[in-house]
Scaffold this motif. Structure first.
Motif, PDB file in Angstrom:
ATOM      1  N   ARG A 241      44.773  64.694  48.571  1.00  0.00           N
ATOM      2  CA  ARG A 241      43.424  65.102  48.256  1.00  0.00           C
ATOM      3  C   ARG A 241      42.358  64.659  49.164  1.00  0.00           C
ATOM      4  NH1 ARG A 241      40.598  64.419  42.317  1.00  0.00           N
ATOM      5  NH2 ARG A 241      40.174  62.510  43.055  1.00  0.00           N
ATOM      6  N   ALA A 242      41.743  65.866  49.012  1.00  0.00           N
ATOM      7  CA  ALA A 242      40.521  66.062  50.157  1.00  0.00           C
ATOM      8  C   ALA A 242      39.620  65.882  48.616  1.00  0.00           C
ATOM      9  CB  ALA A 242      40.143  66.627  51.038  1.00  0.00           C
ATOM     10  N   TRP A 258      44.037  79.466  49.250  1.00  0.00           N
ATOM     11  CA  TRP A 258      44.422  78.618  49.225  1.00  0.00           C
ATOM     12  C   TRP A 258      43.753  77.333  48.048  1.00  0.00           C
ATOM     13  CZ3 TRP A 258      48.241  79.233  51.978  1.00  0.00           C
ATOM     14  CH2 TRP A 258      48.764  79.873  53.308  1.00  0.00           C
ATOM     15  N   ALA A 259      43.017  77.898  47.440  1.00  0.00           N
ATOM     16  CA  ALA A 259      41.770  76.979  46.668  1.00  0.00           C
ATOM     17  C   ALA A 259      42.670  76.817  44.818  1.00  0.00           C
ATOM     18  CB  ALA A 259      40.758  77.076  46.561  1.00  0.00           C
ATOM     19  N   HIS A 260      44.013  77.630  45.625  1.00  0.00           N
ATOM     20  CA  HIS A 260      44.226  77.455  43.895  1.00  0.00           C
ATOM     21  C   HIS A 260      44.246  76.892  43.035  1.00  0.00           C
ATOM     22  CE1 HIS A 260      47.819  76.485  45.997  1.00  0.00           C
ATOM     23  NE2 HIS A 260      48.694  76.594  44.988  1.00  0.00           N
ATOM     24  N   ASP A 261      44.617  74.907  43.725  1.00  0.00           N
ATOM     25  CA  ASP A 261      44.949  73.398  42.986  1.00  0.00           C
ATOM     26  C   ASP A 261      44.008  73.142  43.106  1.00  0.00           C
ATOM     27  OD1 ASP A 261      47.348  73.973  42.155  1.00  0.00           O
ATOM     28  OD2 ASP A 261      48.333  73.077  44.590  1.00  0.00           O
ATOM     29  N   ALA A 262      42.468  73.374  43.738  1.00  0.00           N
ATOM     30  CA  ALA A 262      41.367  72.954  43.627  1.00  0.00           C
ATOM     31  C   ALA A 262      40.863  73.039  41.960  1.00  0.00           C
ATOM     32  CB  ALA A 262      40.430  73.469  44.526  1.00  0.00           C
ATOM     33  N   HIS A 263      39.865  71.034  41.947  1.00  0.00           N
ATOM     34  CA  HIS A 263      39.646  71.089  40.157  1.00  0.00           C
ATOM     35  C   HIS A 263      38.297  70.368  40.637  1.00  0.00           C
ATOM     36  CE1 HIS A 263      42.166  67.806  41.882  1.00  0.00           C
ATOM     37  NE2 HIS A 263      41.019  66.763  41.632  1.00  0.00           N
ATOM     38  N   ALA A 264      37.466  70.728  39.184  1.00  0.00           N
ATOM     39  CA  ALA A 264      35.939  70.205  39.898  1.00  0.00           C
ATOM     40  C   ALA A 264      35.718  68.032  39.355  1.00  0.00           C
ATOM     41  CB  ALA A 264      34.798  70.513  38.724  1.00  0.00           C
ATOM     42  N   VAL A 265      35.528  67.861  40.639  1.00  0.00           N
ATOM     43  CA  VAL A 265      35.462  66.555  40.586  1.00  0.00           C
ATOM     44  C   VAL A 265      33.755  66.051  40.013  1.00  0.00           C
ATOM     45  CG1 VAL A 265      35.446  63.989  41.743  1.00  0.00           C
ATOM     46  CG2 VAL A 265      36.711  66.130  41.663  1.00  0.00           C
ATOM     47  N   GLY A 266      33.279  66.474  39.032  1.00  0.00           N
ATOM     48  CA  GLY A 266      31.621  66.187  38.105  1.00  0.00           C
ATOM     49  C   GLY A 266      31.088  67.704  38.948  1.00  0.00           C
ATOM     50  N   ALA A 267      30.329  67.915  38.354  1.00  0.00           N
ATOM     51  CA  ALA A 267      28.851  69.161  39.447  1.00  0.00           C
ATOM     52  C   ALA A 267      28.695  69.704  40.380  1.00  0.00           C
ATOM     53  CB  ALA A 267      27.576  68.652  38.320  1.00  0.00           C
ATOM     54  N   SER A 268      29.202  68.697  41.245  1.00  0.00           N
ATOM     55  CA  SER A 268      28.816  68.624  42.530  1.00  0.00           C
ATOM     56  C   SER A 268      29.963  69.037  43.717  1.00  0.00           C
ATOM     57  CB  SER A 268      27.689  68.038  43.414  1.00  0.00           C
ATOM     58  OG  SER A 268      27.643  66.898  43.357  1.00  0.00           O
ATOM     59  N   ARG A 269      31.064  68.159  43.563  1.00  0.00           N
ATOM     60  CA  ARG A 269      32.198  68.438  44.153  1.00  0.00           C
ATOM     61  C   ARG A 269      33.712  68.916  43.939  1.00  0.00           C
ATOM     62  NH1 ARG A 269      32.535  61.974  45.403  1.00  0.00           N
ATOM     63  NH2 ARG A 269      32.435  61.409  43.272  1.00  0.00           N
ATOM     64  N   THR A 270      34.499  68.609  44.512  1.00  0.00           N
ATOM     65  CA  THR A 270      36.016  69.193  44.559  1.00  0.00           C
ATOM     66  C   THR A 270      37.010  68.523  45.312  1.00  0.00           C
ATOM     67  OG1 THR A 270      34.925  71.672  44.556  1.00  0.00           O
ATOM     68  CG2 THR A 270      37.151  71.500  44.807  1.00  0.00           C
ATOM     69  N   GLY A 271      37.745  68.411  44.278  1.00  0.00           N
ATOM     70  CA  GLY A 271      38.809  67.434  44.652  1.00  0.00           C
ATOM     71  C   GLY A 271      40.578  68.897  45.222  1.00  0.00           C
ATOM     72  N   TRP A 272      40.736  68.538  46.054  1.00  0.00           N
ATOM     73  CA  TRP A 272      41.826  69.516  46.486  1.00  0.00           C
ATOM     74  C   TRP A 272      43.017  69.355  47.182  1.00  0.00           C
ATOM     75  CZ3 TRP A 272      41.151  72.043  52.236  1.00  0.00           C
ATOM     76  CH2 TRP A 272      42.128  73.793  52.582  1.00  0.00           C
ATOM     77  N   PRO A 273      43.922  68.900  46.443  1.00  0.00           N
ATOM     78  CA  PRO A 273      45.215  68.906  47.382  1.00  0.00           C
ATOM     79  C   PRO A 273      45.834  69.431  47.988  1.00  0.00           C
ATOM     80  CG  PRO A 273      45.222  68.545  44.343  1.00  0.00           C
ATOM     81  CD  PRO A 273      44.071  69.522  44.779  1.00  0.00           C
ATOM     82  N   PHE A 274      46.478  68.639  48.666  1.00  0.00           N
ATOM     83  CA  PHE A 274      46.823  69.332  49.861  1.00  0.00           C
ATOM     84  C   PHE A 274      48.535  68.423  50.158  1.00  0.00           C
ATOM     85  CE2 PHE A 274      44.053  66.688  51.943  1.00  0.00           C
ATOM     86  CZ  PHE A 274      44.956  66.011  52.576  1.00  0.00           C
ATOM     87  N   GLY A 275      49.445  69.250  50.844  1.00  0.00           N
ATOM     88  CA  GLY A 275      50.765  68.702  51.445  1.00  0.00           C
ATOM     89  C   GLY A 275      51.160  69.047  52.176  1.00  0.00           C
ATOM     90  N   GLY A 276      52.075  68.346  53.405  1.00  0.00           N
ATOM     91  CA  GLY A 276      53.124  69.158  53.870  1.00  0.00           C
ATOM     92  C   GLY A 276      53.941  67.780  54.567  1.00  0.00           C
ATOM     93  N   ARG A 296      35.857  62.945  51.390  1.00  0.00           N
ATOM     94  CA  ARG A 296      36.787  61.328  51.930  1.00  0.00           C
ATOM     95  C   ARG A 296      38.473  62.015  51.338  1.00  0.00           C
ATOM     96  NH1 ARG A 296      35.010  60.407  46.637  1.00  0.00           N
ATOM     97  NH2 ARG A 296      37.135  59.905  45.473  1.00  0.00           N
ATOM     98  N   ILE A 297      39.471  61.055  51.958  1.00  0.00           N
ATOM     99  CA  ILE A 297      40.347  61.425  51.355  1.00  0.00           C
ATOM    100  C   ILE A 297      41.199  60.327  50.790  1.00  0.00           C
ATOM    101  CG2 ILE A 297      43.147  61.664  53.284  1.00  0.00           C
ATOM    102  CD1 ILE A 297      40.905  63.707  53.350  1.00  0.00           C
ATOM    103  N   GLU A 298      42.195  60.645  49.765  1.00  0.00           N
ATOM    104  CA  GLU A 298      42.814  60.200  48.872  1.00  0.00           C
ATOM    105  C   GLU A 298      44.224  60.667  49.581  1.00  0.00           C
ATOM    106  OE1 GLU A 298      41.233  61.054  44.848  1.00  0.00           O
ATOM    107  OE2 GLU A 298      39.535  60.478  45.254  1.00  0.00           O
ATOM    108  N   ALA A 299      45.357  59.032  49.957  1.00  0.00           N
ATOM    109  CA  ALA A 299      46.504  59.374  50.126  1.00  0.00           C
ATOM    110  C   ALA A 299      46.951  57.595  50.610  1.00  0.00           C
ATOM    111  CB  ALA A 299      46.290  59.600  51.604  1.00  0.00           C
ATOM    112  N   ASP A 300      48.028  57.928  50.395  1.00  0.00           N
ATOM    113  CA  ASP A 300      48.469  56.357  50.996  1.00  0.00           C
ATOM    114  C   ASP A 300      47.984  55.792  52.142  1.00  0.00           C
ATOM    115  OD1 ASP A 300      50.523  57.210  48.833  1.00  0.00           O
ATOM    116  OD2 ASP A 300      52.429  58.067  50.146  1.00  0.00           O
ATOM    117  N   GLU A 301      47.980  54.565  51.961  1.00  0.00           N
ATOM    118  CA  GLU A 301      47.554  54.171  53.239  1.00  0.00           C
ATOM    119  C   GLU A 301      48.100  54.366  54.560  1.00  0.00           C
ATOM    120  OE1 GLU A 301      47.349  49.036  54.512  1.00  0.00           O
ATOM    121  OE2 GLU A 301      48.109  49.815  52.938  1.00  0.00           O
TER     122      GLU A 301
END
Length: 328
Positions: A241-242, A258-276, A296-301
């Motif tokens: 997730r970015a 491409w933003a169909h799974d995006a979601h708000a993270v507070g008022a000014s940021r967006t969470g964007w899941p992606f995969g491959g 920032r990126i949230e993912a496995d180490e």
């Protein structure tokens, strides 16, 4: 004689460009009498063109499919489009397309005037289609599906899912889409009461039902967008997730479907899941984040370590090629 031939060719061009022409209008466009028009129609029929005539005030002439292939009359622009299309078709994953389309192209280019042939070759040298993925698709299957889409005819077929599960489907076809180097059928799945996309190379035993249905409204701007969104929702081997410093609405306006799974993270940021299915494929998403937008990126180490290693390699490569910094 030359003027007569020109008018006959003009007549053929008109018949090919319109579903049905009233006789008086055709005669007026050609500048001939209705009797002369009938003679030219008969001449085209002798060449192999199937032309239907309907008497009466609402009648006219219509070009239909016959039992053999008659000569085609194309404008310069149409001829170039057909030739370029044949070049591209050779790499689209249609079964036996490379041999059949290239042989057709050879015959076609043989009769092109030199100027048009040069235009086709110039475009062919500049366009490099990507190689197809997945299995080959029989041309007959694509043709049958295209006709079913056009006629809004329910179809039955066997379908093999990605996990190998085999099912029988009853569906109302909407469109065929070439995307991600594969062919997809967009259809309303009657058994599951919803819209679905089907990989055409996994379709078998297609049969028509002769049942015509009313066209349904696709829940997307067009079929290509629907396929793009559906493909983005398929489970992948790796996910991340970015979190972008970008409001959700602004992010959606930039990325579209491409933003169909995006979601708000507070008022000014967006969470964007992606995969491959691999780390390199997963990382291609990041280059589309707009310049100047922090994230920032949230993912496995393992993936985060991969990103750090790749970033260090790219930075070292850039530093090695940049000129030395000047002393201030």
């Amino acid at each position: 004689m030359e003027k007569s031939v020109t008018r006959t060719l003009h007549l053929l061009s008109l018949l090919q460009s319109h579903r049905q022409w009233p006789g008086p209008e055709l005669a007026e466009r050609l500048g001939v009498t209705t009797r002369s028009l009938r003679r030219r129609i008969d001449g085209l029929r002798e060449l192999g063109y199937e032309i239907e005539s309907t008497p009466g005030t609402g009648g006219g002439y219509r070009l239909t499919a016959g039992n053999r292939m008659p000569p085609l009359l194309l404008t310069d622009e149409e001829a170039v489009s057909v030739a370029v299309g044949l070049r591209i078709a050779a790499t689209t994953g249609i079964a036996d397309a490379e041999s059949t389309t290239l042989s057709a192209l050879a015959k076609f280019e043989q009769v092109l005037p030199p100027a048009l042939r040069e235009r086709v070759n110039a475009i062919g040298r500049s366009v490099e289609p990507q190689a197809p993925r997945g299995g080959p698709v029989p041309a007959e299957l694509l043709g049958a599906l295209a006709l079913a889409c056009r006629d809004h005819e329910q179809i039955r077929f066997a379908y093999t899912a990605a996990d190998g599960a085999r099912t029988r489907r009853l569906a109302e076809p909407h469109s065929l889409v070439s995307a991600d180097r594969k062919w997809f059928l967009v259809a309303w799945d009657n058994d599951r009461d919803g819209w679905r996309t089907f990989r055409v190379d996994r379709v078998r035993e297609l049969t028509g039902t002769r049942v015509r249905t009313e066209p349904r409204t696709l829940p997307a701007e067009d079929a290509a967008e629907f396929v793009a969104v559906a493909a983005g929702s398929v489970p992948t081997r790796h996910t991340a997730r970015a979190v972008l410093d970008m409001p959700l609405e602004e992010m959606r306006a930039h990325f579209g479907p491409w933003a169909h799974d995006a979601h708000a993270v507070g008022a000014s940021r967006t969470g964007w899941p992606f995969g491959g299915d691999s780390f390199p494929l997963l990382s291609t998403v990041l280059v589309w984040i707009p310049e100047g937008v922090a994230y920032r990126i949230e993912a496995d180490e393992d993936y985060l370590l991969y990103l750090r290693e790749q970033a260090a390699r790219m930075l070292a490569a850039a530093e090695a090629s940049l000129p030395p910094a000047k002393d201030s």
